[in-house]
Design a protein around this motif. Structure first.
Motif, PDB file in Angstrom:
ATOM      1  N   LEU A 135       0.834  -1.192   0.000  1.00 39.09           N
ATOM      2  CA  LEU A 135       0.000   0.000   0.000  1.00 39.09           C
ATOM      3  C   LEU A 135       0.876   1.252   0.000  1.00 39.09           C
ATOM      4  CD1 LEU A 135      -2.621  -1.154   2.661  1.00 39.09           C
ATOM      5  CD2 LEU A 135      -2.924  -1.072   0.190  1.00 39.09           C
ATOM      6  N   PRO A 136       0.362   2.371  -0.499  1.00 38.22           N
ATOM      7  CA  PRO A 136       1.174   3.610  -0.554  1.00 38.22           C
ATOM      8  C   PRO A 136       1.213   4.330   0.794  1.00 38.22           C
ATOM      9  CG  PRO A 136      -0.980   4.012  -1.497  1.00 38.22           C
ATOM     10  CD  PRO A 136      -0.949   2.541  -1.159  1.00 38.22           C
ATOM     11  N   VAL A 137       1.637   3.589   1.823  1.00 36.69           N
ATOM     12  CA  VAL A 137       1.726   4.132   3.169  1.00 36.69           C
ATOM     13  C   VAL A 137       3.200   4.331   3.515  1.00 36.69           C
ATOM     14  CG1 VAL A 137       1.233   3.739   5.612  1.00 36.69           C
ATOM     15  CG2 VAL A 137      -0.423   3.022   3.873  1.00 36.69           C
ATOM     16  N   VAL A 154       5.783   9.456   8.879  1.00 37.09           N
ATOM     17  CA  VAL A 154       5.564   8.007   8.896  1.00 37.09           C
ATOM     18  C   VAL A 154       4.091   7.756   9.213  1.00 37.09           C
ATOM     19  CG1 VAL A 154       6.074   5.860  10.127  1.00 37.09           C
ATOM     20  CG2 VAL A 154       7.925   7.455   9.586  1.00 37.09           C
ATOM     21  N   GLY A 155       3.479   6.866   8.449  1.00 40.95           N
ATOM     22  CA  GLY A 155       2.058   6.553   8.628  1.00 40.95           C
ATOM     23  C   GLY A 155       1.159   7.282   7.656  1.00 40.95           C
ATOM     24  N   ASP A 156       1.680   8.326   6.992  1.00 39.58           N
ATOM     25  CA  ASP A 156       0.879   9.022   5.979  1.00 39.58           C
ATOM     26  C   ASP A 156       0.566   8.086   4.814  1.00 39.58           C
ATOM     27  OD1 ASP A 156       0.855  11.357   7.396  1.00 39.58           O
ATOM     28  OD2 ASP A 156       2.403  12.359   6.200  1.00 39.58           O
ATOM     29  N   ARG A 157      -0.664   8.193   4.332  1.00 40.72           N
ATOM     30  CA  ARG A 157      -1.042   7.419   3.143  1.00 40.72           C
ATOM     31  C   ARG A 157      -1.219   8.380   1.971  1.00 40.72           C
ATOM     32  NH1 ARG A 157      -4.954   2.272   2.434  1.00 40.72           N
ATOM     33  NH2 ARG A 157      -5.024   2.255   0.152  1.00 40.72           N
ATOM     34  N   VAL A 158      -0.430   8.157   0.918  1.00 38.87           N
ATOM     35  CA  VAL A 158      -0.519   8.992  -0.279  1.00 38.87           C
ATOM     36  C   VAL A 158      -1.658   8.450  -1.145  1.00 38.87           C
ATOM     37  CG1 VAL A 158       0.685   9.859  -2.305  1.00 38.87           C
ATOM     38  CG2 VAL A 158       1.963   9.456  -0.181  1.00 38.87           C
ATOM     39  N   VAL A 159      -2.667   9.284  -1.368  1.00 43.17           N
ATOM     40  CA  VAL A 159      -3.836   8.833  -2.135  1.00 43.17           C
ATOM     41  C   VAL A 159      -3.853   9.391  -3.555  1.00 43.17           C
ATOM     42  CG1 VAL A 159      -5.239   8.453  -0.076  1.00 43.17           C
ATOM     43  CG2 VAL A 159      -5.259  10.704  -1.185  1.00 43.17           C
ATOM     44  N   ALA A 160      -3.025  10.428  -3.796  1.00 39.86           N
ATOM     45  CA  ALA A 160      -2.964  10.994  -5.155  1.00 39.86           C
ATOM     46  C   ALA A 160      -1.687  11.808  -5.316  1.00 39.86           C
ATOM     47  CB  ALA A 160      -4.181  11.867  -5.438  1.00 39.86           C
ATOM     48  N   ILE A 161      -1.193  11.854  -6.553  1.00 41.46           N
ATOM     49  CA  ILE A 161      -0.078  12.724  -6.916  1.00 41.46           C
ATOM     50  C   ILE A 161      -0.496  13.486  -8.158  1.00 41.46           C
ATOM     51  CG2 ILE A 161       2.316  12.856  -7.686  1.00 41.46           C
ATOM     52  CD1 ILE A 161       2.950  10.387  -6.108  1.00 41.46           C
ATOM     53  N   ASN A 162      -0.454  14.807  -8.068  1.00 46.65           N
ATOM     54  CA  ASN A 162      -0.919  15.670  -9.174  1.00 46.65           C
ATOM     55  C   ASN A 162      -2.345  15.310  -9.587  1.00 46.65           C
ATOM     56  OD1 ASN A 162       1.545  16.962  -9.136  1.00 46.65           O
ATOM     57  ND2 ASN A 162       2.359  15.839 -10.901  1.00 46.65           N
ATOM     58  N   PRO A 165      -4.987   9.373  -8.955  1.00 46.80           N
ATOM     59  CA  PRO A 165      -5.113   8.438  -7.827  1.00 46.80           C
ATOM     60  C   PRO A 165      -3.907   7.509  -7.697  1.00 46.80           C
ATOM     61  CG  PRO A 165      -7.140   8.505  -9.094  1.00 46.80           C
ATOM     62  CD  PRO A 165      -6.119   9.257  -9.891  1.00 46.80           C
ATOM     63  N   VAL A 166      -3.518   7.231  -6.460  1.00 44.49           N
ATOM     64  CA  VAL A 166      -2.428   6.306  -6.156  1.00 44.49           C
ATOM     65  C   VAL A 166      -2.970   5.244  -5.201  1.00 44.49           C
ATOM     66  CG1 VAL A 166      -0.180   6.026  -5.046  1.00 44.49           C
ATOM     67  CG2 VAL A 166      -0.630   8.036  -6.467  1.00 44.49           C
ATOM     68  N   THR A 167      -2.950   3.989  -5.645  1.00 47.41           N
ATOM     69  CA  THR A 167      -3.476   2.904  -4.804  1.00 47.41           C
ATOM     70  C   THR A 167      -2.413   1.888  -4.411  1.00 47.41           C
ATOM     71  OG1 THR A 167      -4.124   1.647  -6.779  1.00 47.41           O
ATOM     72  CG2 THR A 167      -5.790   3.107  -5.806  1.00 47.41           C
ATOM     73  N   ARG A 168      -1.249   1.947  -5.059  1.00 50.01           N
ATOM     74  CA  ARG A 168      -0.187   0.980  -4.788  1.00 50.01           C
ATOM     75  C   ARG A 168       1.143   1.717  -4.624  1.00 50.01           C
ATOM     76  NH1 ARG A 168      -4.092  -1.249  -4.071  1.00 50.01           N
ATOM     77  NH2 ARG A 168      -5.090  -2.943  -5.219  1.00 50.01           N
ATOM     78  N   GLY A 226       2.371  -2.611   5.257  1.00 55.28           N
ATOM     79  CA  GLY A 226       0.987  -2.910   4.897  1.00 55.28           C
ATOM     80  C   GLY A 226       0.847  -3.379   3.459  1.00 55.28           C
ATOM     81  N   THR A 227       0.140  -4.474   3.277  1.00 57.41           N
ATOM     82  CA  THR A 227      -0.132  -5.004   1.941  1.00 57.41           C
ATOM     83  C   THR A 227      -1.615  -5.278   1.787  1.00 57.41           C
ATOM     84  OG1 THR A 227       0.241  -7.306   2.639  1.00 57.41           O
ATOM     85  CG2 THR A 227       2.137  -6.098   1.759  1.00 57.41           C
ATOM     86  N   GLU A 228      -2.034  -5.398   0.566  1.00 61.59           N
ATOM     87  CA  GLU A 228      -3.416  -5.742   0.260  1.00 61.59           C
ATOM     88  C   GLU A 228      -3.409  -6.889  -0.742  1.00 61.59           C
ATOM     89  OE1 GLU A 228      -7.560  -3.540  -1.154  1.00 61.59           O
ATOM     90  OE2 GLU A 228      -5.633  -2.581  -1.511  1.00 61.59           O
TER      91      GLU A 228
END
Length: 365
Positions: A135-137, A154-162, A165-168, A226-228
Motif C-alpha cells: 500500500l502507498p503508506v 511516517v504513517g501518511d497514506r498517499v492517495v494521489a499525486i498531481n 489516484p495512487v493505490t499501490r 501494509g499489503t493488500e
C-alpha cells in the motif's frame, strides 16, 4: 527435503515445456521424433506405442532434456527400406535434415518460445490467484530529504499525486522516479483529514540490482509493511502478466549482457543449487510467489538457450541463418569443431556456476 522436491518440480516443468515446444512443432512439420527425454545420460525408464513411434524417456541426470529427431544426427540414425537395404536418412520425407531451412528454424526456435509462453501463462495464473501488493503508506522518512522538509510523516497514506489516484506503492515509486525533478503535489490522508504537500524530488546516487551506481529521482521515503491481497480478472491479469514478463526479460537480458561485457562480476552466475534453494524459499511463501519464480526461471532458460553458442538452440539457429543467407549449409567439419567449442564453454560455465553455488552455501554457513 522440500527444497529438493520443489527444485525437481520447477526444473522438471521448465525442461518439459522447452522440449514440448521442439516436439510439437517438429510433429506439425511432419518430422519423426525418435526420443523425447527428460534428463540426460542413462535411461531410467521409457515407453513407446510401438515400432517407429516416439520413445518417451526418463533419464538419469535431471539437468536438462532433449528431443531426438530422425536425421538430426545422421551418423546415429539407421534407416532401411522394405528390402532391408540402408537408405540415406536425409532423403527420408519425415527427416529433420530433409526439411527446409525455415522449417528447421521454426522447430529449434519453438523450445525457447514455449518457455516465454509458459512464463506468461504462469504470471497470468499468479495474478488471477491473487498477489500481495504494498500500500502507498509511508514507513520511513529520511532525514534532510525533500519528504521530511515538506512535512511528510511516517504513517501518511498517499492517495494521489498531481490529482492522479495512487493505490499501490509501485505507482507512487515510479511516479517519483519519472518526475525529472518537477515538483509533485501529494494528496496525503491522515487521521485528522487529507492535506496537500508539494514535494520536489532530488536526484540521488544509489546501487541497482546489478551492483552499479545509478542516478535516480527520490524524495526520501520508504514503504510500510501494509499489503493488500489483490486478485485480477483474466484480461487484467493478462495485461499485468505481459508487463511483468517484459520487465523480467529486460532485466535478464541486461544482466547477461553485463556479465558478458564484465560490467558485473562473473561470481553473480548461479547454478542448479541456487535455483533449488530459491525454489524451496518461494514455495514457502505461497503459490503466487512460486509461480513468479517459475516465470523468471523459464524466461531465463529461454534467453540462455537463444545465446549463439553451438550445441544450444541459439547456436543451431545461427547455423541455419547462415545457411539461409549463403544458400548452403556450413561444412560438417566447421559444425563439428564449433559444437566441440560450444560444449567446452558450457562445461566451463556449469563448473563456474557450481563453484559459485558452493561458495555461497559455505560462506553463508
Amino acid at each position: 527435503m522440500s527444497t529438493v522436491f520443489w527444485a525437481i518440480v520447477v526444473l522438471g516443468a521448465l525442461i518439459f515445456v522447452h522440449e514440448l515446444g521442439h516436439f510439437l512443432v517438429a510433429r506439425m512439420m511432419g518430422v519423426r521424433v525418435l526420443v523425447f527425454s527428460l534428463g540426460f545420460g542413462p535411461r531410467i525408464a521409457g515407453w513407446s506405442r510401438g515400432a517407429g513411434e516416439t520413445e518417451y524417456r526418463l533419464s538419469l541426470i535431471p539437468l536438462g532434456g532433449y528431443v531426438k529427431m530422425l536425421g538430426e544426427n545422421e551418423e546415429e540414425d539407421e534407416e532401411k527400406d522394405q528390402s532391408g537395404h540402408p537408405v540415406v536418412v536425409a532423403d527420408a520425407p519425415d527427416s529433420f535434415a530433409n526439411q527446409g531451412v525455415w522449417s528447421r528454424i521454426a522447430i529449434v526456435f519453438a523450445g525457447p518460445a514455449f518457455n516465454f509462453l509458459f512464463a506468461l501463462m504462469v504470471l497470468v495464473m499468479a495474478f488471477m490467484l491473487g498477489v500481495g501488493e504494498l500500500l502507498p503508506v509511508v514507513g520511513s522518512v529520511s532525514r534532510g530529504m525533500p519528504a521530511e522538509q515538506a512535512g511528510l510523516r511516517v504513517g501518511d497514506r498517499v492517495v494521489a499525486i498531481n490529482e492522479q489516484p495512487v493505490t499501490r506503492w509501485e505507482v507512487l515509486s515510479q511516479t517519483i522516479k519519472r518526475s525529472e525533478g518537477v515538483p509533485l503535489r501529494f494528496t496525503v490522508e491522515r487521521p485528522e483529514g487529507p492535506i496537500l504537500l508539494t514535494i520536489q524530488p532530488r536526484v540521488q546516487e544509489m546501487t541497482n540490482i546489478f551492483g552499479e551506481t545509478v542516478r535516480t529521482w527520490l524524495v526520501g521515503i520508504g514503504p510500510g509493511s501494509g499489503t493488500e491481497f489483490v486478485t485480477y480478472g483474466f484480461f487484467s491479469a493478462l495485461v499485468k502478466g505481459v508487463e511483468h514478463a517484459w520487465r523480467m526479460t529486460d532485466m535478464i537480458v541486461t544482466g547477461v549482457w553485463k556479465i558478458i561485457t564484465r560490467s558485473i562480476p562473473a561470481d553473480q552466475i548461479g547454478g542448479p543449487l541456487m535455483i533449488a534453494e530459491m525454489a524451496g524459499k518461494t514455495a514457502e511463501q505461497g503459490a503466487s510467489s512460486m509461480l513468479f519464480f517459475m516465470a523468471l526461471i523459464s524466461i531465463n532458460l529461454g534467453i540462455l538457450n537463444l545465446l549463439p553458442i553451438p550445441v544450444l538452440d541459439g547456436g543451431h539457429l545461427l547455423f541455419f541463418l547462415i545457411e539461409a543467407v549463403k544458400g548452403s549449409p556450413l561444412s560438417e567439419q566447421v559444425r563439428l569443431q564449433a559444437n566441440r567449442a560450444g560444449m567446452f564453454l558450457l562445461i566451463v560455465l556449469m563448473a563456474w556456476a557450481m563453484k559459485n553455488d558452493l561458495t555461497r552455501i559455505f560462506s553463508d554457513g
